[in-house]
Design an enzyme around this catalytic site. Structure first.
Site, PDB file in Angstrom:
ATOM      1  N   GLU B  62       0.730  -1.178  -0.048  1.00 55.27           N
ATOM      2  CA  GLU B  62       0.066  -0.014   0.232  1.00 55.27           C
ATOM      3  C   GLU B  62       0.984   1.107  -0.116  1.00 55.27           C
ATOM      4  OE1 GLU B  62      -0.494  -2.533   1.789  1.00 55.27           O
ATOM      5  OE2 GLU B  62      -2.819  -3.137   1.818  1.00 55.27           O
ATOM      6  N   PHE B 124     -11.770  -8.152  13.396  1.00 53.22           N
ATOM      7  CA  PHE B 124     -10.800  -8.475  12.508  1.00 53.22           C
ATOM      8  C   PHE B 124     -10.421  -7.481  11.446  1.00 53.22           C
ATOM      9  CE2 PHE B 124      -9.163 -10.724   8.541  1.00 53.22           C
ATOM     10  CZ  PHE B 124      -7.979 -11.163   9.076  1.00 53.22           C
ATOM     11  N   GLN B 125      -9.124  -7.020  11.563  1.00 54.43           N
ATOM     12  CA  GLN B 125      -8.609  -5.949  10.637  1.00 54.43           C
ATOM     13  C   GLN B 125      -9.225  -4.558  10.869  1.00 54.43           C
ATOM     14  OE1 GLN B 125      -8.453  -7.730   6.482  1.00 54.43           O
ATOM     15  NE2 GLN B 125      -6.224  -8.185   6.887  1.00 54.43           N
ATOM     16  N   LYS B 174     -17.794  -1.680   5.227  1.00 60.70           N
ATOM     17  CA  LYS B 174     -18.076  -2.934   4.284  1.00 60.70           C
ATOM     18  C   LYS B 174     -19.542  -2.814   3.974  1.00 60.70           C
ATOM     19  CE  LYS B 174     -16.937  -7.588   2.991  1.00 60.70           C
ATOM     20  NZ  LYS B 174     -16.310  -8.961   3.157  1.00 60.70           N
ATOM     21  N   MET B 483      23.295   9.989   3.695  1.00 60.20           N
ATOM     22  CA  MET B 483      23.394  11.024   4.599  1.00 60.20           C
ATOM     23  C   MET B 483      23.635  10.890   6.150  1.00 60.20           C
ATOM     24  SD  MET B 483      23.003  14.327   3.772  1.00 60.20           S
ATOM     25  CE  MET B 483      21.979  15.102   2.510  1.00 60.20           C
TER      26      MET B 483
END
Lengths: 172, 577
Positions: B62, B124-125, B174, B483
């Protein structure tokens, strides 16, 4: 420097979180916040008391608040003629023998007794923060069991022009 | 048919599921490409996407999706669109959201959420995406009722692309994607609390015109706001009309032609000596669309200490935030510049000032010692500049290679430079190149990355290969987090704590694993050879350049110092009489 800022906001879920999150993120010190409905449906009013270092910080706070999409209008009313009130409930340990003394004590403050039990009293007081503070200090020697304070809510008095800062015409 | 039945029929026509509404809304917004990754909470949406004809790019993480959307937004000027699932999908885009917020990039991000009936039950999630992303988005929504969905999407695109652009997130449970509702996308946007000021205040413009006419040493500091407003032509016209020199912030590069005589280079920590001295010595500083980031200002005590400061910005909260401002102008950069050009005040007499600046430019240019036996990273950037005629889109990660690219690739055109400025995100360059290439299919896209940052998101090579995007991935390989290593050398007594990575994988073999050509070079001659080879190939190529490992980025303003106190500045040539 103590500042009183009022604003009107959309009454949407998460708006208070959005505002307080902004304060946390930018390290501004909040003394109190009060929120409630206004005369217009769907619009709430918030009163903030904040402690800031200088004018620039105050200006930055107001700009950041103005930037919020749910914020409709912001006013810094610190230097205006305002009505500012706070409500406090104070539960004090008081034996029946001392009740009369307490009645006499709170009378000049126009506070009232809202609950009585055999060993305590609940006193309700409204007014500016300093007045509430003064009464609490006077009651302290009797033994304060609990204090609940609302924080300041305020607006400007009707008999003055408010230097309102509208978002749409915001120029430094 | 009875009247009631007719009405029912009309209603049926516009009734659709939330998932379908989303697709229809994206079509109405003329979204060309979506970057995303499916998962449980967005399955109804992906089902509708299946045969919708909407172009979707499946990145391999993602984070890749959202950086690609940023690259797309930067080059196209249109909002980048991202879809991620709930929970881990959503938390994987947090870095990109913050990046887009810091660099003011328009994004519209959709995240799935667990069904409204289980929100708050640690399902869940499930993650509190609204809470997590509140401080890192311009605005965010959670859809609680299907009837709100079209209005919310419309508002999101409006908020993301107007005023100061920024990322807007819509969290969709959902069950909302499967619920049916009426789709009306023709209604206007009504946001009383959001009315960005785009036109300048005439009195303030007047004050600026006056200040310019009285100024002897004016300088323009131009930021990315110029690019967001498509105001490069206006900036050039104004600077030429008034004979005012221009310096750029890192993100503003390309807003003013780098080969223009009035250009002094980039300002800030690794800016040019001339740009920084101009900011230190100027008597009038005109900031256009930059936010006085600390990497530009250095120690604020020594920033433009002699100057009257004017600041043009579309975000009023930026004006006076870091630097006290005498002339505040809340406006879109283009509108303000047009007004300034139109007013045509008496130009400043800058002859002596420009002579001084030119002397500095001649005497203190960017400087490195060439060495044919190794590859000097600065030289590598110059070779890329030469071979692409200065016309490529360059995307970078963050670190030394980013600064060398900013210093040595001369951006003469706007919208050719894609870098993570405010947040400084490693792993940004490669996925951003995907978005940039999709925004401009004909452009040559070169993704210049370090060996460190590359390994944070290199899985997106799969997307480059799959779509056959002709991106040239250039790894500036110094076997270190360059750096970090530089700072440890300079400020931590060469104690290289976890910054050296001598055991890198074989990046050429990695390219082969992804079915794309890979080349390696260790000397200057080899570098030129493989670059030529790479640019001759019409497809993706990965290039691994083993550069001189202990090279540092100079000049430099050490942290806490004023920008006039640069180190690594070497005089070159004689003082002119």
């Amino acid at each position: 420097m103590r500042r009183i800022i009022t604003m009107t906001v959309n009454n949407r879920p998460g708006v208070l979180n959005r505002i307080t999150g902004l304060f946390t993120k930018r390290h501004y010190n909040i003394e109190s916040i009060t929120v409630g409905h206004t005369e217009v449906e769907g619009i709430s009013r918030m009163t903030f008391v904040v402690n800031v270092e200088d004018e620039r910080t105050a200006e930055q706070i107001i700009k950041q608040l103005n930037k919020q999409i749910d914020v409709l209008k912001v006013n810094d009313i610190t230097n205006q003629a305002i009505v500012a009130r706070e409500l406090a409930l104070v539960k004090v340990s008081v034996t029946p023998a001392l009740r009369q003394e307490i009645y006499t004590l709170i009378e000049p403050f126009r506070a009232s007794i809202v609950d009585v039990s055999k060993d305590s009293l609940v006193i309700q007081v409204t007014g500016e923060s300093e007045k509430v503070e003064a009464l609490i200090e006077l009651l302290r020697p009797y033994g304060i069991k609990e204090v609940a304070r609302t924080g300041t809510t305020a607006f400007t008095r009707g008999s003055q022009k408010t230097a309102a800062m509208h978002k749409t015409a915001f120029i430094i | 048919m009875s009247r009631m039945k007719v009405e029912e029929k009309a209603l049926e026509k516009t009734k659709m599921s939330g998932a379908l509404m989303l697709i229809e809304a994206l079509k109405s917004e003329k979204v060309e490409v979506i970057f995303g990754y499916p998962g449980g909470a967005v399955l109804p949406l992906y089902d509708k996407l299946y045969q919708s004809g909407v172009f979707h790019v499946l990145t391999r993480h993602e984070q890749g999706a959202i950086h690609a959307a940023e690259g797309y937004a930067r080059i196209s000027g249109k909002p980048g669109v991202v879809i991620a699932t709930s929970g881990p999908g959503a938390t994987n885009i947090v870095t990109g959201l913050t990046d887009a917020m810091m660099d003011s990039l328009p994004l519209v991000v959709f995240t799935g959420q667990v069904a409204t009936s289980v929100i708050g039950s640690d399902a869940f999630q499930e993650a509190d995406v609204l809470g997590i992303t509140m401080p890192i988005t311009k605005y965010n929504y959670q859809v609680r009722d299907i009837s709100e969905l079209p209005k919310i999407i419309k508002e999101a695109f409006h908020i993301a692309t107007t005023g100061r652009p920024g990322p807007v997130l819509i969290d969709i449970p959902k069950n909302i994607t499967t619920a049916e509702g009426e789709f009306d996308y023709k209604q206007g946007v009504h946001l009383p609390g959001y009315q960005p000021t785009t036109q300048p205040n005439h009195l303030q413009i007047r004050r600026l015109v006056e200040a310019v006419s009285q100024s002897k040493k004016p300088v323009i500091l131009a930021g990315a706001g110029v690019l967001h407003a498509n105001a490069s032509n206006e900036l050039r016209e104004y600077a030429e009309q008034q004979n005012i020199p221009v310096v750029h912030t890192l993100l503003g590069l390309g807003g003013f032609p780098a080969d223009h005589p009035l250009f002094l280079g980039m300002a800030g920590m690794h800016g040019t000596y001339t740009a920084n001295m101009a900011l230190y010595e100027c008597d009038l500083l005109i900031n256009i669309g930059a936010r006085f980031d600390d990497r530009v200002t250095g120690n604020l005590k020594y920033f433009a200490p002699k100057a009257t400061v004017a600041h043009i910005d579309i975000d009023p909260a930026e004006i006076g935030k870091n630097v006290p401002t005498k002339i505040p102008i809340v406006s879109d950069a283009k509108a303000a510049l047009q007004e300034l050009i139109h007013q045509q005040g008496k130009p400043a007499d800058t002859t002596a000032w420009l002579a001084q600046l030119n002397e500095w430019k001649r005497r203190f240019p960017l400087y490195y010692e060439d060495d044919a036996q190794t590859i000097k990273p600065q030289k590598l950037i110059e070779m890329i500049y030469e071979l692409t005629n200065g016309d490529a889109i360059i995307t970078t990660d963050v670190g030394q290679h980013q600064m060398w690219a900013a210093q040595y690739y001369k951006f003469n055109k706007p919208h050719r430079w894609v870098t993570s400025g405010g947040l400084g995100t490693m792993g940004f360059g490669l996925p951003a190149a995907i978005g940039a290439q999709l925004a401009d299919r004909n452009a040559t896209v070169v993704s210049i990355v370090g060996d460190g940052g590359f390994q944070m998101t290199f899985q997106e090579l799969a997307v480059i290969q799959e779509l056959q995007l002709p991106i040239k991935v250039v790894i500036v390989n110094n076997q270190a987090l360059g750096m970090v290593r530089q700072w440890q050398e300079l400020f931590y007594e060469k104690r290289y704590s976890h910054s050296l990575i001598p055991n890198q994988p074989d990046f050429v073999k990695l390219a082969e694993a992804y079915n794309m050509p890979g080349f390696r070079a260790k000397t200057e001659a080899e570098a030129m050879e493989v670059l030529k080879k790479a640019f001759a190939i019409n497809g993706p190529v990965l290039l691994d350049f083993h550069v001189k490992a202990d090279e540092n980025v100079y000049p430099m303003v050490a942290p806490g110092k004023g920008i006039h106190e640069m180190v690594g500045v070497r005089p070159c040539g004689e003082l002119s009489q």
